[in-house]
Design an enzyme around this catalytic site. Structure first.
Site, mmCIF file in Angstrom:
data_model
loop_
_atom_site.group_PDB
_atom_site.id
_atom_site.type_symbol
_atom_site.label_atom_id
_atom_site.label_comp_id
_atom_site.label_asym_id
_atom_site.label_seq_id
_atom_site.Cartn_x
_atom_site.Cartn_y
_atom_site.Cartn_z
ATOM 1 N N ALA A 218 -3.158 -0.044 -6.676
ATOM 2 C CA ALA A 218 -2.579 -0.633 -7.879
ATOM 3 C C ALA A 218 -1.124 -0.191 -8.074
ATOM 4 O O ALA A 218 -0.574 0.597 -7.318
ATOM 5 C CB ALA A 218 -3.419 -0.258 -9.099
ATOM 6 N N HIS A 219 -0.521 -0.722 -9.140
ATOM 7 C CA HIS A 219 0.901 -0.531 -9.419
ATOM 8 C C HIS A 219 1.285 0.938 -9.589
ATOM 9 O O HIS A 219 0.600 1.705 -10.245
ATOM 10 C CB HIS A 219 1.307 -1.307 -10.678
ATOM 11 N N GLY A 220 2.393 1.286 -8.944
ATOM 12 C CA GLY A 220 2.965 2.614 -9.136
ATOM 13 C C GLY A 220 2.243 3.742 -8.443
ATOM 14 O O GLY A 220 2.574 4.916 -8.667
ATOM 15 N N ARG A 238 -0.635 4.290 -11.084
ATOM 16 C CA ARG A 238 0.079 5.543 -11.346
ATOM 17 C C ARG A 238 -0.614 6.772 -10.761
ATOM 18 O O ARG A 238 -0.256 7.899 -11.079
ATOM 19 C CB ARG A 238 0.332 5.738 -12.846
#
Length: 305
Positions: A218-220, A238
């Site tokens: 996922a993102h980051g 994250r």
């Protein structure tokens, strides 16, 4: 940037009250680690202690604003801080996308890229000796290092799963960041790697990492060098994963935790808390492996009785 100017441009949030307004460079979360001045949202007082020293503006509600009296933060008071924050984020992302100059995609020497792959025409950098197989999709703001391999069906740099419930429905959050894939990385079949949410943030896969089939990153997320991610793993936004780390088959890692260097999340683990350097964790919810095995043996012994 100033919130008051953004509100005028956006022609929205007329009921917002701004006190002690401060200039900022970026939007981010209270615990975001970024070089620059931040504007964040705060809708739960338990996160007050997470506020970084580079935060200048806080979008919050009346109750939390009272708790912040006497501080030097700029305060923007609204009824729904989270919703307002992400509306601003979407507006700025759209404005930036329309105004910034596109850079033509660069592809290095001796690459083997299938004619059936889809590579964005802009804002992609591909190193030397890279293999990209059929039906791979590479979106804008992606960098792929030398000697890396992207197997068929993988999607790199796509819009991630980030939505916010509002009184008017569900708000889709724009993803304005990118993806950086290091050198000598192999990403196997049908894996998805989402881009970062914020324009200052990237999802990063370090040098020499090997990622198996049907993995979702996922993102980051930040994965350090020499790590191995086995099939059917899901890694929440994250999350940070240290170097030389093993993430076992069908492991789920919740967002925002960290997995240390030389650590293991063993087969089928559900990781909801950070794993220290050298740790080996197992189970749902994952705990230290030796404790898991001790509890399992005790349970089996009790069942026999």
């Amino acid at each position: 940037m100033l919130l008051s100017n953004i509100f005028k441009e956006y022609n929205c949030f007329e009921d917002a009250v701004i006190n002690n307004e401060k200039n900022f460079d970026y939007l981010g979360l209270t615990a975001s680690d970024v070089n620059g001045l931040l504007c964040v949202f705060l809708d739960d007082e338990k996160y007050i202690d997470d506020i970084k020293t580079n935060v200048r503006m806080i979008i919050t509600n009346k109750n939390i604003a009272k708790l912040l009296e006497g501080t030097n933060y700029g305060i923007c008071i609204v009824d729904n801080p989270r919703e307002v924050f992400f509306h601003i984020h979407n507006y700025l992302s759209d404005r930036r996308d329309k105004s910034e100059e596109k850079k033509k995609t660069i592809i290095g020497n001796d690459c083997d890229i299938s004619n059936l792959a889809s590579i964005s025409k802009n804002n992609v950098k591909i190193g030397n000796n890279v293999v990209i197989e059929e039906f791979v999709v590479v979106r804008e703001n992606t960098t792929i290092g030398d000697n890396s391999i992207i197997r068929a069906g993988s999607i790199i740099g796509g819009q991630g799963y980030e939505f916010k419930k509002t009184e008017k429905g569900i708000l889709s959050v724009a993803h304005a960041g990118g993806v950086i894939i290091g050198n000598n990385v192999e990403i196997q079949y049908n894996t998805c790697i989402d881009r970062g949410v914020y324009d200052w943030d990237n999802t990063i896969i370090g040098d020499n990492c090997k990622i198996d089939n049907l993995v979702h990153i996922a993102h980051g997320v930040k994965i350090s060098k020499n790590s191995m991610i086995v099939a059917n793993v899901g890694i929440g936004g994250r999350t940070t994963i240290g170097q030389n780390t093993w993430i076992g088959f069908a492991t789920t890692i919740t967002n925002g935790v960290s997995v240390g260097d030389n650590a293991r999340a063993n087969i089928g683990s559900v990781v909801t808390k950070s794993i220290p350097d050298g740790g080996s964790y197992t189970g749902n919810f994952a705990i230290e492996h030796s404790i898991f095995m001790k509890n399992l043996k005790k349970s089996l012994s009790n069942n026999k009785e």
